[in-house]
Design an enzyme around this catalytic site. Sequence first.
Site, mmCIF file in Angstrom:
data_model
loop_
_atom_site.group_PDB
_atom_site.id
_atom_site.type_symbol
_atom_site.label_atom_id
_atom_site.label_comp_id
_atom_site.label_asym_id
_atom_site.label_seq_id
_atom_site.Cartn_x
_atom_site.Cartn_y
_atom_site.Cartn_z
ATOM 1 C CE LYS A 48 -3.282 -1.177 -0.691
ATOM 2 N NZ LYS A 48 -3.490 -1.908 -2.000
ATOM 3 C CG HIS A 108 4.411 -6.224 -1.124
ATOM 4 N ND1 HIS A 108 4.629 -4.935 -1.557
ATOM 5 C CD2 HIS A 108 3.170 -6.554 -1.584
ATOM 6 C CE1 HIS A 108 3.578 -4.527 -2.254
ATOM 7 N NE2 HIS A 108 2.689 -5.481 -2.284
ATOM 8 C CB SER A 138 -3.848 2.375 2.016
ATOM 9 O OG SER A 138 -3.949 1.821 0.736
HETATM 10 P P1 A3P Z 1 -5.125 4.488 -1.106
HETATM 11 O O1 A3P Z 1 -5.737 3.224 -0.590
HETATM 12 O O2 A3P Z 1 -4.676 5.400 -0.006
HETATM 13 O O3 A3P Z 1 -5.967 5.186 -2.102
HETATM 14 P P2 A3P Z 1 -0.055 -0.407 -3.705
HETATM 15 O O4 A3P Z 1 -0.021 -0.305 -5.184
HETATM 16 O O5 A3P Z 1 1.285 -0.447 -3.054
HETATM 17 O O6 A3P Z 1 -0.960 -1.510 -3.247
HETATM 18 O O7 A3P Z 1 -0.665 0.957 -3.143
HETATM 19 C C1 A3P Z 1 -2.013 1.273 -3.344
HETATM 20 C C2 A3P Z 1 -2.221 2.706 -2.908
HETATM 21 O O8 A3P Z 1 -1.600 3.567 -3.880
HETATM 22 C C3 A3P Z 1 -3.674 3.075 -2.860
HETATM 23 O O9 A3P Z 1 -3.773 4.084 -1.863
HETATM 24 C C4 A3P Z 1 -3.883 3.619 -4.262
HETATM 25 O O10 A3P Z 1 -5.016 4.427 -4.416
HETATM 26 C C5 A3P Z 1 -2.592 4.424 -4.422
HETATM 27 N N1 A3P Z 1 -2.272 4.730 -5.825
HETATM 28 C C6 A3P Z 1 -2.259 3.895 -6.883
HETATM 29 N N2 A3P Z 1 -1.959 4.552 -8.023
HETATM 30 C C7 A3P Z 1 -1.771 5.834 -7.670
HETATM 31 C C8 A3P Z 1 -1.448 7.026 -8.396
HETATM 32 N N3 A3P Z 1 -1.270 7.021 -9.702
HETATM 33 N N4 A3P Z 1 -1.348 8.187 -7.700
HETATM 34 C C9 A3P Z 1 -1.527 8.222 -6.369
HETATM 35 N N5 A3P Z 1 -1.839 7.136 -5.627
HETATM 36 C C10 A3P Z 1 -1.965 5.954 -6.264
#
Ligand code: A3P
Length: 295
Positions: A48, A108, A138
């Site tokens: 996340k 991860h 998140s």
């Molecule tokens: P939130 O749940 O706070 O919205 P991962 O890819 O490591 O699983 O992380 C997911 C998090 O990154 C989520 O956060 C998601 O919305 C956010 N995320 C994914 N793409 C993004 C982007 N282009 N810009 C900003 N945040 C992004």
Amino acid sequence: MQPAKEPPRPAMIPIRGVPMIKHFAENWGEVERFQAQPDDLLISTYPKSGTTWISEIIDMIYNDGDIEKCKQDPIYMRVPFLEFAVPDIPTGVELLQKRSSQRLVKTHLPVQLLPPSFWEKDCKMIYMARNPKDVAVSYYYFYQMAKVHPDPGPWDKFLDDFMAGEVTFGSWYQHVRGWWDKRKEQRMLYLFYEDMKEDPRREIRKVLEFLGRPLSEELVEAIARHTTFAEMQQNFMANYRTIPTNVMDHSISPFMRKGVTGDWKTQFTVAQNERFDANYERQMEGTDLCFRLEI
Ligand code: A3P
């Protein structure tokens, strides 16, 4: 007698003390034996922390900004997830073994669990970290929608589990610190989600430089435009909506949820925030690693 049915939300299994998704733990031998290649690029994050975002950016770089090429496959095929294993689906290692060169590898894993061959082959690594309050929030919503996780229970309990490192992939504190310390002796670029939010073009330039690619402003612009939250939320090859709903249920909470810094303020109570801050001081004592909770 009928064999007992797999529980829909299996309990975690520890790998060397680190809680792991059950299926991943059961496939651990294959991960540990994984043979990295010198031209592999490792993309490492605590869950996340913007993994999908930095992965899309790097895949755009590898495809010279060609959006059509990036849209040929979902992100989890373009950037295989090393330790991924779920019954009846190719594992991350199997996907990686089908590629001959220039592989992008997502992980991860905390630094101490990374398969040794990544160090032996001196692979380049990009680590992306995000402030722990936004990660915890998140992660809480992700736990609910991604059913390979145990039931997170109420938020207050999940937050305690997060602080205690009793969540999949273990302690956020040890993860970010472990990779931070390792960066000194490795070819590693350590990035922050908050910096990427603040000025994506600046951070994309850093990645290009680290990868030894020409600093084309046209390319930087194309990548920045293709990887905004609004774009990625709509992009089926990036938003995980191609995953079956029994694995990820976006009606519970979308994978592309909010994509902002500071959302924790809408979730933490004052008491939770005080408890978290006191605990943070203890767990982050002695490190020069700093996080921004808002931008
Ligand atoms: P939130 O749940 O706070 O919205 P991962 O890819 O490591 O699983 O992380 C997911 C998090 O990154 C989520 O956060 C998601 O919305 C956010 N995320 C994914 N793409 C993004 C982007 N282009 N810009 C900003 N945040 C992004």
